[in-house]
Design a protein around this motif. Structure first.
Motif, PDB file in Angstrom:
ATOM      1  N   GLU A   1       3.170  47.880  -0.451  1.00  0.00           N
ATOM      2  CA  GLU A   1       3.347  46.592   0.227  1.00  0.00           C
ATOM      3  C   GLU A   1       2.150  46.269   1.125  1.00  0.00           C
ATOM      4  N   VAL A   2       1.719  47.279   1.912  1.00  0.00           N
ATOM      5  CA  VAL A   2       0.585  47.063   2.804  1.00  0.00           C
ATOM      6  C   VAL A   2      -0.681  46.793   1.995  1.00  0.00           C
ATOM      7  N   LEU A   3      -0.797  47.514   0.895  1.00  0.00           N
ATOM      8  CA  LEU A   3      -1.989  47.312   0.060  1.00  0.00           C
ATOM      9  C   LEU A   3      -2.021  45.891  -0.506  1.00  0.00           C
ATOM     10  N   ARG A   4      -0.837  45.388  -0.876  1.00  0.00           N
ATOM     11  CA  ARG A   4      -0.771  44.029  -1.420  1.00  0.00           C
ATOM     12  C   ARG A   4      -1.241  43.040  -0.350  1.00  0.00           C
TER      13      ARG A   4
ATOM     14  N   SER B   1       6.802  46.771  11.021  1.00  0.00           N
ATOM     15  CA  SER B   1       7.477  47.970  11.533  1.00  0.00           C
ATOM     16  C   SER B   1       7.879  48.843  10.363  1.00  0.00           C
ATOM     17  N   LEU B   2       7.655  50.146  10.504  1.00  0.00           N
ATOM     18  CA  LEU B   2       7.980  51.081   9.427  1.00  0.00           C
ATOM     19  C   LEU B   2       9.177  51.907   9.857  1.00  0.00           C
ATOM     20  N   ASP B   3      10.262  51.729   9.183  1.00  0.00           N
ATOM     21  CA  ASP B   3      11.450  52.459   9.584  1.00  0.00           C
ATOM     22  C   ASP B   3      11.734  53.562   8.583  1.00  0.00           C
ATOM     23  N   LEU B   4      10.860  54.546   8.558  1.00  0.00           N
ATOM     24  CA  LEU B   4      10.996  55.658   7.617  1.00  0.00           C
ATOM     25  C   LEU B   4      11.023  56.951   8.399  1.00  0.00           C
ATOM     26  N   PRO B   5      11.818  57.931   7.956  1.00  0.00           N
ATOM     27  CA  PRO B   5      11.882  59.198   8.692  1.00  0.00           C
ATOM     28  C   PRO B   5      10.607  60.041   8.484  1.00  0.00           C
ATOM     29  N   PHE B   6      10.281  60.827   9.507  1.00  0.00           N
ATOM     30  CA  PHE B   6       9.179  61.801   9.400  1.00  0.00           C
ATOM     31  C   PHE B   6       9.780  63.129   8.990  1.00  0.00           C
ATOM     32  N   PRO B   7       9.069  64.045   8.371  1.00  0.00           N
ATOM     33  CA  PRO B   7       7.716  63.867   7.830  1.00  0.00           C
ATOM     34  C   PRO B   7       7.742  63.032   6.556  1.00  0.00           C
TER      35      PRO B   7
ATOM     36  N   SER C   1       2.380  56.271  11.051  1.00  0.00           N
ATOM     37  CA  SER C   1       2.763  55.322  12.099  1.00  0.00           C
ATOM     38  C   SER C   1       4.195  54.823  11.977  1.00  0.00           C
ATOM     39  N   ASP C   2       4.699  54.311  13.109  1.00  0.00           N
ATOM     40  CA  ASP C   2       5.951  53.586  13.002  1.00  0.00           C
ATOM     41  C   ASP C   2       5.708  52.088  13.096  1.00  0.00           C
ATOM     42  N   ARG C   3       4.416  51.711  13.166  1.00  0.00           N
ATOM     43  CA  ARG C   3       4.090  50.293  13.174  1.00  0.00           C
ATOM     44  C   ARG C   3       2.668  50.125  12.648  1.00  0.00           C
ATOM     45  N   ILE C   4       2.421  49.045  11.889  1.00  0.00           N
ATOM     46  CA  ILE C   4       1.071  48.794  11.389  1.00  0.00           C
ATOM     47  C   ILE C   4       0.668  47.359  11.731  1.00  0.00           C
ATOM     48  N   VAL C   5      -0.470  47.253  12.425  1.00  0.00           N
ATOM     49  CA  VAL C   5      -0.991  45.926  12.758  1.00  0.00           C
ATOM     50  C   VAL C   5      -2.181  45.657  11.852  1.00  0.00           C
ATOM     51  N   ILE C   6      -2.142  44.544  11.132  1.00  0.00           N
ATOM     52  CA  ILE C   6      -3.239  44.245  10.200  1.00  0.00           C
ATOM     53  C   ILE C   6      -4.092  43.122  10.776  1.00  0.00           C
ATOM     54  N   LEU C   7      -5.383  43.393  10.914  1.00  0.00           N
ATOM     55  CA  LEU C   7      -6.333  42.366  11.353  1.00  0.00           C
ATOM     56  C   LEU C   7      -7.076  41.852  10.127  1.00  0.00           C
ATOM     57  N   GLU C   8      -7.479  40.574  10.181  1.00  0.00           N
ATOM     58  CA  GLU C   8      -8.260  40.047   9.067  1.00  0.00           C
ATOM     59  C   GLU C   8      -9.673  39.706   9.536  1.00  0.00           C
ATOM     60  N   LYS C   9     -10.536  39.390   8.606  1.00  0.00           N
ATOM     61  CA  LYS C   9     -11.929  39.042   8.941  1.00  0.00           C
ATOM     62  C   LYS C   9     -11.938  37.899   9.942  1.00  0.00           C
TER      63      LYS C   9
ATOM     64  N   ALA D   1       2.924  47.198  22.802  1.00  0.00           N
ATOM     65  CA  ALA D   1       3.487  48.455  22.314  1.00  0.00           C
ATOM     66  C   ALA D   1       3.769  49.302  23.531  1.00  0.00           C
ATOM     67  N   SER D   2       4.889  50.006  23.514  1.00  0.00           N
ATOM     68  CA  SER D   2       5.123  50.858  24.682  1.00  0.00           C
ATOM     69  C   SER D   2       5.993  52.043  24.310  1.00  0.00           C
ATOM     70  N   GLY D   3       5.881  53.091  25.121  1.00  0.00           N
ATOM     71  CA  GLY D   3       6.677  54.285  24.926  1.00  0.00           C
ATOM     72  C   GLY D   3       6.176  55.145  23.785  1.00  0.00           C
ATOM     73  N   HIS D   4       7.092  55.891  23.222  1.00  0.00           N
ATOM     74  CA  HIS D   4       6.735  56.847  22.186  1.00  0.00           C
ATOM     75  C   HIS D   4       6.572  56.128  20.853  1.00  0.00           C
ATOM     76  N   THR D   5       5.387  55.572  20.651  1.00  0.00           N
ATOM     77  CA  THR D   5       5.162  54.832  19.416  1.00  0.00           C
ATOM     78  C   THR D   5       3.760  55.102  18.880  1.00  0.00           C
ATOM     79  N   PHE D   6       3.630  54.973  17.574  1.00  0.00           N
ATOM     80  CA  PHE D   6       2.352  55.246  16.922  1.00  0.00           C
ATOM     81  C   PHE D   6       1.974  53.998  16.134  1.00  0.00           C
ATOM     82  N   VAL D   7       1.014  53.243  16.673  1.00  0.00           N
ATOM     83  CA  VAL D   7       0.631  51.981  16.052  1.00  0.00           C
ATOM     84  C   VAL D   7      -0.687  52.148  15.314  1.00  0.00           C
ATOM     85  N   SER D   8      -0.697  51.871  14.015  1.00  0.00           N
ATOM     86  CA  SER D   8      -1.962  51.892  13.288  1.00  0.00           C
ATOM     87  C   SER D   8      -2.531  50.489  13.236  1.00  0.00           C
ATOM     88  N   ILE D   9      -3.854  50.394  13.396  1.00  0.00           N
ATOM     89  CA  ILE D   9      -4.516  49.107  13.268  1.00  0.00           C
ATOM     90  C   ILE D   9      -5.416  49.195  12.053  1.00  0.00           C
ATOM     91  N   VAL D  10      -5.137  48.371  11.060  1.00  0.00           N
ATOM     92  CA  VAL D  10      -5.948  48.423   9.848  1.00  0.00           C
ATOM     93  C   VAL D  10      -6.564  47.052   9.601  1.00  0.00           C
TER      94      VAL D  10
END
Ligand SMILES: Nc1ncnc2c1ncn2[C@@H]1O[C@H](COP(=O)(O)OP(=O)(O)OP(=O)(O)O)[C@@H](O)[C@H]1O
Ligand SMILES: [Mg+2]
Lengths: 279, 246, 293
Positions: free
Chosen positions: B233-236, B213-219, B196-204, B30-39
């Protein structure tokens, strides 16, 4: 167990900085003081009464002991002996503190050194001071270092056990935080290690010192170097109970002054950050 | 511009008897102006990942670092708990992490304290602050070193919903303003989708499951259709994880 | 996920055979006394002192380990050891039983009544501070040689520890429970039996431990001045006769006795050593509460 419970149920923190003392609290304190004074009056009265029933040399009256104290202070060699004892105490306890802290740090950080010193520490905590005093006097004869070595041997362990606890109480999560922010080692020691260990150091000083001055007097008495111990021995040999009591009160008074006026005041300045929870 | 680079990262904690694998072959950038969530579910190695990136833990295999122009970047870290020095005032806590202690730095620290609404408390001991206020000091501290990248480990999970919402908005606007690279660990899928503009999902077992990648406008308004759809979708994805785990 | 083998060997491969055998905590327990014995046999301390104080002449007095072992063997065989320790232990038991009885009563009274607490608190602190040496000398002058003096010193030495622990124990009974008892108007004796006494047991144990340890220290000193038997008298008289191997041997017996009591009776050394801590130091001697994540 109980102490841990107190910590676990961390008490509610008072946000107000200077809480007004409520009135019933003040009245309670005054009553407490009154009973405290009553205790002293009762004690001195009982002492005076019993001494009036016995021969004066068996139990001298409070006034006689007070007079003796004044007389002792007026002696030519009073300050010589006091300073000799203070010198033994200062050198011995400083050494004990340094050595005891070094060992405590090693024990707190490494399982090896913990095992290495554990038995020594336990032994010196539990063996009567007389044993150390005798062996030191035997080894060092009349040398000045006899009392000093005895002080180090008996009191270092009290410093060590507390420093070990202190080292183990250094908050790991704060050290990690400092690592994450790249905080330099010296800043970390000043801002995390020392404040975390400080309460344990105070306890270390308190207990180490309490043992140290007693063993000083004891070794002086057996080793016949200059000092308070030898003076007590002389009073004893002359069967002067008032004299023994006079010296005892000097010693106890000195210890209490050190504890109350010096240590406690320092502590209070040191621990301002603590919430006033155990009011 | 900071670059977060994780390559084939593996982390094993030696345990008594058997070892614990916290992370297994994780790679992303990841680089630059980005907001990555790790769930991911509890214990899947999220905090471990941040700790390695912050230099608190070392990788067993692989690499993980944050660089800027080829050298190590300045990184701010907001921990799961505030981690303030209880024996230092709020201001001294802010200054503790600064590389130098000039007037300029002091002024900067005050500014970030003001930004989280705590300028009046700069002399207070941490014990005199509420949990949420302490957490805000932790956030101000991370911003005050003007980091190139920001690591945040469930910074709002211990707070009440209203305080958390306020701080989320503040965080978002600070991110928009300062254009930092943010790695944000959370349990809360709604929070991740909102910020976030990106979500990384880790598993057990510490494997990387998905990189969205989330391509949705803020707010982003949670009531908005697109936002709600993405969240679903993420919940699924999560429910499938659950099925695998059990 | 089978990673046990690989990482296990990674950790250990950095250590040589020597380190794996001798640089372990278990080995340290043995290394420490062995080093001590070697240093003693080589008279390291003596040589060091000789360098520091060239005029020093006492070095010949210090016995070698072999002489000390011989002396210890003799003490064991001719019954002196057994006699000295049994006399002392009897005195200890007598004096401490008394301290336990009186101390429990006074401690409970102090815990339950703030007036009694106010009256006695300072004297208990002075009692903690008062050197056993002084008590030893005083009882020698008052009662001469015998049993009364040493037993009295055990009593005096143990008493403050019992009192402090018992009164702390009463303070420790949670205020909420006591308020509950008051709200239900439960009679005093039942509160005592069901609420206060049960929660006192850890404090009672602490009383035993520190009271006994300090009673023992006081006793040994008292026997030097106010007795013609017992362990304290024994070690001093050997010194007066110039039997230095005997003194050191006896000192080692003291140490062994401590180890046995500590290991068998009280379990491992812990920070509970300072459990009795008087209320005066309480606020500052607690370790700081640090918010854990
Ligand atoms: N210092 C450590 N020593 C041993 N095991 C550890 C250590 N730190 C973490 N672990 C283990 O590694 C795994 C991942 O832990 P981690 O803290 O990264 O989880 P997490 O995803 O942050 O969980 P949560 O959401 O609950 O905070 C867990 O199984 C944990 O037990
Ligand atoms: Mg975590």
């Amino acid at each position: 167990m109980a102490t841990q419970d107190v910590e676990a149920t961390a008490p509610a923190v008072r946000i107000d900085s200077e809480p007004e003392e409520p009135r019933p609290e003040r009245a309670r304190r005054q009553r407490y003081l009154l009973w405290r004074i009553a205790g002293y009056v009762l004690f001195i009265g009982a002492w005076a009464f019993i001494s009036s029933l016995t021969e004066p040399y068996i139990l001298p009256s409070p006034v006689a002991v007070l007079r003796k104290m004044v007389e002792v202070v007026g002696r030519d060699d009073f300050w010589v002996n006091i300073f000799a004892t203070l010198r033994h105490l200062a050198i011995g306890f400083t050494l004990a503190f340094v050595i005891g802290s070094a060992i405590g740090i090693a024990m707190g950080r490494s399982a090896y050194w913990d095992a290495f010193f554990r038995d020594y520490v336990m032994l010196t905590l539990t063996t009567p001071g007389l044993v150390f005093a005798l062996v030191c006097v035997m080894i060092f004869g009349l040398l000045d270092i006899g009392p000093i070595v005895a002080i180090v041997l008996t009191s270092f362990a009290h410093v060590t056990v507390n420093v070990v606890e202190g080292v183990r109480a250094i908050p790991r999560e704060l050290m990690d935080m400092a690592t994450a922010y790249g905080v330099p080692r010296s800043t970390r020691i000043r801002n995390i290690v020392l404040p975390a260990v400080a309460p344990f150091l105070f306890t270390a000083i308190r207990y180490g010192f309490a043992i140290a001055w007693k063993i000083t007097a004891l070794t002086e008495l057996f080793g016949q170097t200059d000092g308070v111990g030898i003076q007590i021995r002389v009073e004893f040999l002359f069967f002067d109970i008032a004299g023994v009591l006079a010296w005892a009160f000097f010693l106890v008074g000195f210890a209490l002054v050190m504890e109350r006026l010096v240590l406690q005041r320092l502590e209070r300045r040191f621990f301002r950050w603590r919430p006033k929870a155990f009011a | 511009m900071a670059t977060v680079s994780v390559q084939n990262l593996r982390k094993v904690f030696p345990g008594e008897g058997r070892d614990v694998v916290a992370l297994e072959d994780v790679s992303f950038e990841a680089s630059g102006h980005t907001f990555v969530s790790i769930v991911g579910p509890s214990g899947c190695g999220k905090s471990t990942l941040l700790n390695i990136l912050a230099g608190v833990e070392t990788p067993t295999e692989g690499t993980a670092d944050i660089t800027k122009d080829g050298s190590r970047a300045r990184v701010g870290y907001v921990f799961q708990a505030p981690r303030l020095l209880p024996w230092r005032s709020v201001m001294d806590n802010m200054l503790f992490v600064q590389a130098e202690q000039t007037d300029q730095v002091r002024e900067r620290a005050s500014r970030y304290l003001a930004m989280v609404g705590l300028s009046e408390q700069h002399k207070a001991w941490p014990a005199q602050l509420s949990g949420g206020m302490q957490q805000r000091v932790g956030i101000a501290r991370a911003f005050s070193i003007e980091p190139d990248a920001l690591l945040m480990d469930e910074p709002f999970s211990h707070l009440d919903a209203i305080t958390a919402r306020g701080l989320r908005r503040e965080l978002h606007s600070m991110w928009m303003e300062t254009k930092k690279t943010v790695l944000f660990v959370t349990h809360d899928v709604g929070e991740a989708v909102e910020l976030s503009d990106r979500i990384v999902i880790l598993e057990k077992g510490g494997k990387l499951r998905k990189d969205l990648s989330l391509d949705l406008p803020f707010p982003r308004d949670p009531a908005d259709d697109k936002v709600a759809l993405t969240k679903a979708e993420v919940l699924r994805e999560f429910e499938e994880l659950d099925l695998i785990a059990t | 996920m089978d990673t046990t083998a690989s990482s296990g060997s990674v950790v250990r491969s950095g250590r040589s055979w020597f380190q794996r055998t001798f640089v372990t905590p278990r080995a340290a327990r043995i290394t420490a006394p062995v080093l001590f014995l070697v240093a003693w046999q080589l008279r390291l301390m003596d040589r060091f002192l000789g360098l520091l104080f060239p005029g020093r002449t006492e070095s010949a007095l210090l016995p070698t380990p072999a002489e000390v072992v011989e002396a210890m063997w003799e003490q064991l065989l001719d019954g002196r050891l057994l006699e000295a320790f049994s006399v002392s232990l009897l005195r200890l038991a007598l004096g401490f039983a008394l301290a336990l009885l009186v101390g429990s009563i006074v401690g409970l009274a102090m815990g339950l009544s703030s007036r009694i607490e106010a009256m006695l608190h300072d004297f208990v602190i002075v009692g903690l501070t008062f050197p056993y040496l002084i008590w030893g000398l005083l009882v020698a002058m008052w009662f001469g040689y015998g049993t009364i003096g040493p037993v009295l010193v055990v009593f005096i030495a143990g008493l403050p520890y019992v009192i402090l622990n018992m009164s702390e124990g009463v303070h420790d009974v949670s205020k909420e429970l006591r308020d509950m008892a008051a709200a239900y108007e439960i009679p005093r004796d039942r509160v005592m039996r069901h609420l206060i006494l049960p929660s006192l047991s850890p404090f009672f144990f602490a009383s035993l431990r520190y009271g006994l340890a300090n009673g023992w220290k006081g006793l040994i000193l008292a026997e030097v001045f106010a007795a013609t038997s017992g362990a304290g008298w024994h070690i001093t008289s050997m010194r007066d006769y110039g039997d230095f191997a005997g003194v050191v041997g006896f000192a080692i017996y003291f140490a062994l006795f401590s180890i046995v009591v500590e290991r068998l009776v009280f379990g491992r050394l812990s920070r509970r050593v300072f459990r009795w801590r008087p209320a005066t130091g309480r606020d500052v001697s607690e370790p700081p509460e640090v918010a854990a994540p």
